[in-house]
Write a protein that holds these residues in place. Structure first.
Motif, PDB file in Angstrom:
ATOM      1  N   THR A  83      -9.901  40.256  49.928  1.00  0.00           N
ATOM      2  CA  THR A  83     -10.324  40.531  51.180  1.00  0.00           C
ATOM      3  C   THR A  83     -11.587  39.664  51.729  1.00  0.00           C
ATOM      4  O   THR A  83     -12.626  39.644  50.723  1.00  0.00           O
ATOM      5  CB  THR A  83     -10.560  42.005  51.485  1.00  0.00           C
ATOM      6  N   GLY A  84     -11.771  39.078  52.920  1.00  0.00           N
ATOM      7  CA  GLY A  84     -12.833  38.389  53.216  1.00  0.00           C
ATOM      8  C   GLY A  84     -14.010  39.321  53.559  1.00  0.00           C
ATOM      9  O   GLY A  84     -13.710  40.515  53.824  1.00  0.00           O
ATOM     10  N   ALA A  85     -15.162  38.787  53.763  1.00  0.00           N
ATOM     11  CA  ALA A  85     -16.476  39.529  54.202  1.00  0.00           C
ATOM     12  C   ALA A  85     -16.284  39.956  55.559  1.00  0.00           C
ATOM     13  O   ALA A  85     -15.507  39.484  56.528  1.00  0.00           O
ATOM     14  CB  ALA A  85     -17.701  38.464  54.094  1.00  0.00           C
ATOM     15  N   THR A  86     -16.747  41.005  55.867  1.00  0.00           N
ATOM     16  CA  THR A  86     -16.846  41.698  57.388  1.00  0.00           C
ATOM     17  C   THR A  86     -17.620  40.547  58.324  1.00  0.00           C
ATOM     18  O   THR A  86     -18.749  40.297  57.962  1.00  0.00           O
ATOM     19  CB  THR A  86     -17.629  43.013  57.454  1.00  0.00           C
ATOM     20  N   GLY A  87     -17.180  40.540  59.393  1.00  0.00           N
ATOM     21  CA  GLY A  87     -17.667  39.474  60.417  1.00  0.00           C
ATOM     22  C   GLY A  87     -18.727  40.389  61.298  1.00  0.00           C
ATOM     23  O   GLY A  87     -19.039  41.616  61.204  1.00  0.00           O
TER      24      GLY A  87
END
Length: 255
Positions: A83-87
């Protein structure tokens, strides 16, 4: 023929068409008119031996290329990545549109009746209407195919439902001849009793022999009571050939 076939040979008598005759190695056929020679073939010979095998033929051309095979099946799905970092938080959106107006509330209870207002002023009196007609005419038509005779003419009545006063009487004939008529008013006790009961003469008109009629304002009894039936009577006629006449009684309604 004897030179060809030898001495002492003779053909059959009366041969039929298609009949054959063998003479030595010769065969004759009768065609219906004369004998003609047929060729007799020799006997068929024995079958010969098989020939040697021929040489191999040349190589044929290369066949066309076959169709392409179907695609192979899809490979298995790879594993899910991390999962990518929160925008960053986005900007605040614009204000939404105003909502629809709510339904109208229920009607309130009726208020108490107010006090009665003062009576308005009386309106102006309307214009007086036109005065109705006061004079009327009773018309009596008498006809006879062989000539009018004397006596009461009860086929034509005129009903007067109110009190009135007779003003003028007149008579008109289809031809000259002299005639005297009277107009009478009757008041039967009921609408369907004798229509001439209690009859009295209102007026009498005398038309001269040379005239087509006459009129008179000399009224014997001018008063007409309510519910009267007026009729005409022929008192005398000088010329019996009169076949048509009319009587007229003018009267005025009493106030």
């Amino acid at each position: 023929m004897s030179n060809v076939f030898g001495v002492g040979f003779s053909f059959p008598d009366n041969p039929s068409a298609g009949e054959t005759l063998d003479i030595g190695s010769r065969r004759l056929i009768y065609n219906g008119n004369f004998w003609q020679k047929l060729t007799v073939g020799g006997a068929t010979g024995t079958t010969g031996s098989d020939g040697s095998t021929g040489s191999t033929g040349a190589t044929g051309t290369t066949g066309a290329t076959g169709t392409t095979g179907s695609d192979g099946s899809t490979g298995a799905t790879g594993a899910t990545g991390a999962t990518g970092a929160t925008g960053a938080t986005g900007a605040t959106g614009a204000t939404g549109a105003t909502g629809a107006t709510g339904a109208t509330g229920a009607t309130g209870a009726t208020g108490a009746t107010g006090a009665t207002g003062a009576t308005g002023a009386t309106g102006a009196t309307g214009a007086t209407g036109n005065t109705g007609p006061t004079e009327m005419v009773a018309v009596f038509t008498i006809q006879a195919s062989s000539g009018i005779s004397q006596g009461d003419k009860l086929a034509a009545f005129h009903y007067v439902p109110f009190t009135a006063t007779a003003k003028q009487a007149a008579v008109r004939t289809g031809r000259t001849g002299g005639i005297t008529v009277s107009f009478l008013a009757a008041n039967p006790s009921t609408p369907f009793s004798n229509p001439t009961s209690s009859a009295r003469t209102i007026a009498t008109v005398n038309a001269a022999t040379a005239a087509h009629g006459a009129e008179s304002t000399s009224i014997a009894s001018a008063a007409i009571t309510a519910d009267s039936y007026i009729y005409m009577k022929v008192d005398g006629i000088s010329f019996p050939g009169i076949t048509g006449m009319q009587g007229f009684l003018t009267y005025e309604r009493d106030d």
